[in-house]
Motif scaffolding. Sequence first.
Motif, PDB file in Angstrom:
ATOM      1  N   UNK A  24       0.838  -1.208   0.000  1.00 53.23           N
ATOM      2  CA  UNK A  24       0.000   0.000   0.000  1.00 53.23           C
ATOM      3  C   UNK A  24       0.868   1.252   0.000  1.00 53.23           C
ATOM      4  N   UNK A  25       1.889   1.288   0.850  1.00 53.29           N
ATOM      5  CA  UNK A  25       2.734   2.481   0.994  1.00 53.29           C
ATOM      6  C   UNK A  25       3.529   2.775  -0.276  1.00 53.29           C
ATOM      7  N   UNK A  26       4.167   1.768  -0.838  1.00 53.42           N
ATOM      8  CA  UNK A  26       5.103   1.998  -1.934  1.00 53.42           C
ATOM      9  C   UNK A  26       4.462   1.970  -3.318  1.00 53.42           C
ATOM     10  N   UNK A  27       3.371   1.216  -3.480  1.00 48.71           N
ATOM     11  CA  UNK A  27       2.921   0.969  -4.840  1.00 48.71           C
ATOM     12  C   UNK A  27       1.431   1.198  -5.058  1.00 48.71           C
ATOM     13  N   UNK A  28       0.807   2.031  -4.244  1.00 48.19           N
ATOM     14  CA  UNK A  28      -0.594   2.382  -4.506  1.00 48.19           C
ATOM     15  C   UNK A  28      -0.734   3.891  -4.631  1.00 48.19           C
ATOM     16  N   UNK A  29      -1.712   4.303  -5.418  1.00 42.42           N
ATOM     17  CA  UNK A  29      -1.980   5.735  -5.569  1.00 42.42           C
ATOM     18  C   UNK A  29      -2.459   6.338  -4.256  1.00 42.42           C
ATOM     19  N   UNK A  30      -3.080   5.511  -3.401  1.00 45.41           N
ATOM     20  CA  UNK A  30      -3.643   6.008  -2.143  1.00 45.41           C
ATOM     21  C   UNK A  30      -2.571   6.563  -1.200  1.00 45.41           C
ATOM     22  N   UNK A  31      -1.332   6.095  -1.306  1.00 44.50           N
ATOM     23  CA  UNK A  31      -0.263   6.536  -0.404  1.00 44.50           C
ATOM     24  C   UNK A  31       0.689   7.533  -1.066  1.00 44.50           C
ATOM     25  N   UNK A  32       0.285   8.115  -2.178  1.00 47.34           N
ATOM     26  CA  UNK A  32       1.156   9.036  -2.911  1.00 47.34           C
ATOM     27  C   UNK A  32       1.575  10.227  -2.060  1.00 47.34           C
TER      28      UNK A  32
ATOM     29  N   UNK B 113      -3.607  -5.709  -9.399  1.00 49.23           N
ATOM     30  CA  UNK B 113      -3.987  -6.561  -8.277  1.00 49.23           C
ATOM     31  C   UNK B 113      -4.704  -5.748  -7.198  1.00 49.23           C
ATOM     32  N   UNK B 114      -5.495  -6.464  -6.418  1.00 49.83           N
ATOM     33  CA  UNK B 114      -6.248  -5.860  -5.321  1.00 49.83           C
ATOM     34  C   UNK B 114      -5.886  -6.547  -4.014  1.00 49.83           C
ATOM     35  N   UNK B 115      -5.658  -5.757  -2.981  1.00 50.25           N
ATOM     36  CA  UNK B 115      -5.446  -6.281  -1.631  1.00 50.25           C
ATOM     37  C   UNK B 115      -6.277  -5.475  -0.640  1.00 50.25           C
ATOM     38  N   UNK B 116      -6.362  -6.010   0.577  1.00 53.74           N
ATOM     39  CA  UNK B 116      -7.084  -5.352   1.668  1.00 53.74           C
ATOM     40  C   UNK B 116      -6.131  -5.236   2.861  1.00 53.74           C
ATOM     41  N   UNK B 117      -5.312  -4.179   2.907  1.00 52.95           N
ATOM     42  CA  UNK B 117      -4.258  -4.105   3.926  1.00 52.95           C
ATOM     43  C   UNK B 117      -4.721  -3.674   5.308  1.00 52.95           C
ATOM     44  N   UNK B 118      -5.961  -3.196   5.438  1.00 52.47           N
ATOM     45  CA  UNK B 118      -6.394  -2.625   6.715  1.00 52.47           C
ATOM     46  C   UNK B 118      -7.294  -3.548   7.532  1.00 52.47           C
ATOM     47  N   UNK B 119      -7.513  -4.756   7.073  1.00 52.99           N
ATOM     48  CA  UNK B 119      -8.463  -5.637   7.757  1.00 52.99           C
ATOM     49  C   UNK B 119      -7.926  -6.169   9.085  1.00 52.99           C
ATOM     50  N   UNK B 120      -6.634  -6.029   9.335  1.00 53.24           N
ATOM     51  CA  UNK B 120      -6.041  -6.670  10.507  1.00 53.24           C
ATOM     52  C   UNK B 120      -6.206  -5.843  11.776  1.00 53.24           C
ATOM     53  N   UNK B 121      -6.762  -4.646  11.665  1.00 51.10           N
ATOM     54  CA  UNK B 121      -6.945  -3.778  12.827  1.00 51.10           C
ATOM     55  C   UNK B 121      -8.406  -3.360  12.934  1.00 51.10           C
TER      56      UNK B 121
ATOM     57  N   UNK C  83     -10.748  -1.761  -0.611  1.00 51.75           N
ATOM     58  CA  UNK C  83      -9.691  -2.355  -1.432  1.00 51.75           C
ATOM     59  C   UNK C  83      -8.621  -1.336  -1.814  1.00 51.75           C
ATOM     60  N   UNK C  84      -7.406  -1.821  -1.994  1.00 55.37           N
ATOM     61  CA  UNK C  84      -6.295  -1.022  -2.487  1.00 55.37           C
ATOM     62  C   UNK C  84      -5.755  -1.714  -3.741  1.00 55.37           C
ATOM     63  N   UNK C  85      -5.596  -0.941  -4.807  1.00 51.99           N
ATOM     64  CA  UNK C  85      -5.088  -1.487  -6.065  1.00 51.99           C
ATOM     65  C   UNK C  85      -3.588  -1.219  -6.186  1.00 51.99           C
ATOM     66  N   UNK C  86      -2.870  -2.176  -6.758  1.00 51.82           N
ATOM     67  CA  UNK C  86      -1.442  -1.975  -7.003  1.00 51.82           C
ATOM     68  C   UNK C  86      -1.018  -2.765  -8.229  1.00 51.82           C
ATOM     69  N   UNK C  87       0.103  -2.375  -8.861  1.00 52.67           N
ATOM     70  CA  UNK C  87       0.892  -1.154  -8.634  1.00 52.67           C
ATOM     71  C   UNK C  87       0.233   0.036  -9.338  1.00 52.67           C
ATOM     72  N   UNK C  88       0.399   1.230  -8.799  1.00 48.77           N
ATOM     73  CA  UNK C  88      -0.224   2.397  -9.410  1.00 48.77           C
ATOM     74  C   UNK C  88       0.393   2.715 -10.767  1.00 48.77           C
ATOM     75  N   UNK C  89       1.675   2.360 -10.947  1.00 44.26           N
ATOM     76  CA  UNK C  89       2.309   2.385 -12.259  1.00 44.26           C
ATOM     77  C   UNK C  89       2.982   1.030 -12.452  1.00 44.26           C
ATOM     78  N   UNK C  90       3.142   0.615 -13.694  1.00 41.92           N
ATOM     79  CA  UNK C  90       3.731  -0.695 -13.963  1.00 41.92           C
ATOM     80  C   UNK C  90       5.240  -0.541 -14.165  1.00 41.92           C
ATOM     81  N   UNK C  91       6.044  -1.023 -13.225  1.00 37.55           N
ATOM     82  CA  UNK C  91       7.494  -0.821 -13.327  1.00 37.55           C
ATOM     83  C   UNK C  91       8.108  -1.406 -14.598  1.00 37.55           C
ATOM     84  N   UNK C  92       7.678  -2.605 -14.986  1.00 33.39           N
ATOM     85  CA  UNK C  92       8.296  -3.227 -16.155  1.00 33.39           C
ATOM     86  C   UNK C  92       8.035  -2.417 -17.420  1.00 33.39           C
ATOM     87  N   UNK C  93       6.858  -1.816 -17.531  1.00 33.24           N
ATOM     88  CA  UNK C  93       6.561  -0.963 -18.682  1.00 33.24           C
ATOM     89  C   UNK C  93       7.425   0.295 -18.659  1.00 33.24           C
ATOM     90  N   UNK C  94       7.604   0.870 -17.469  1.00 32.28           N
ATOM     91  CA  UNK C  94       8.408   2.084 -17.345  1.00 32.28           C
ATOM     92  C   UNK C  94       9.884   1.800 -17.610  1.00 32.28           C
TER      93      UNK C  94
END
Length: 386
Positions: A117-125, A200-208, A221-232
């Motif tokens: 979530x921190x490194x590869x989602x738009x939500x943590x930009x 991909x979709x994950x749910x990182x906040x369900x543990x609290x 839900x949190x989507x990742x990666x916000x940009x595709x590294x291999x394409x870049x």
Amino acid sequence: MKETRQEDSQAEREEIQALTSTLNSLLIYRQAAHHNLTIPRRKAFQKLSENHINLLRPYYEDHLNAIDAAIEINADVLAHIASIGSNEFMAPQERSEWKQANAFQVDQTRSSLKQIFRDWSADAASEREICYGRVLSELNCRYPSEQRSQTKVLIPGAGLGRLAFEIARAGFISQGNEFSYHMLILSNFILNHTTGPNEFTIYPFIHTFSSTAQQGNQIRPIRFPDICPSQEMAVMSGDFSYSQGSFTEVYGRDGNAPSASFEKWNVVATVFFIDTAHNVLDYLDTIYTILDDSEESCWINFGPLLYHFEEEQSRSTTVSGRQGLEDIDSALSIELSLDVLIQIIKDRGFEFLKLETGIKTTYATDERSMGTWIYDSVFWVVRKKQ
């Protein structure tokens, strides 16, 4: 010679154990998450009075069902990552040869979801901008675009690789270094095996469950990666690589080798890293050794001083009968206040070009939570004394 071979064999076995136990921690996430999150809460729910059960049922049962569904999605993603990781890192094909994961590694797997979530989602930009943004801005200001293809930047504790990737994306020669197999396996997947943005979709906040203002926040839900590294990476000009192992062991001084034998770096960039040391002076020594002597070279740092091994050292000191306090050396932790650390950096042979303190920072934090941990971080740029 025989003793050296035995040591190498033992080190190889330990490395395989570290790898396979990490892979196992990804695979048992499903079982562990259900066991820790929803099963005990359902048991507690059934123990309530009938009146309380009737009051809670419309809200509580459906929410636990939603968390169970989110666990399954998380587990499928982690199993996919483990499958690729086992091949890429050449784990034994027989699962019976894999070492079981311990509780700490299972907890690291949960934390890894927040790292994604921190490194590869738009939500943590916005969170990334506070720390990574400062480093990138400093690099871009210090090095014109025409110099960047010849400027080597090392990023110890690179984690899931976002900062190292962005530095390469800006045109620099960038190398991330990481010790944790969790970070290595996940970063390899994101950097090399994702094929499009928000794949991909994950749910990182369900543990609290605590500090939740709205139920939907916990299961969003949190989507990742916000940009595709291999394409870049297919079109970017910078050079990008990753090294595996302890920072001080991979890059530190070999007592039998002259300092000239060390690869020199124009920049060392550390973010939320220096407080991960058992002894931060070891990090200072290594950075000083590998940093180029030129006036343009520098060490850029951002982060707090939340020393990772402080509690471990405290726990390892126990009352031992007539011997009194018994210390366990493996839990060594040297913790320095910021003012002392700044002075020691100067004493070690650095001079400060920039120093900013009190920067309000979060780390992999759910901004919708009712309670968050906020750091007063420090940012500095130093170079070797000329």
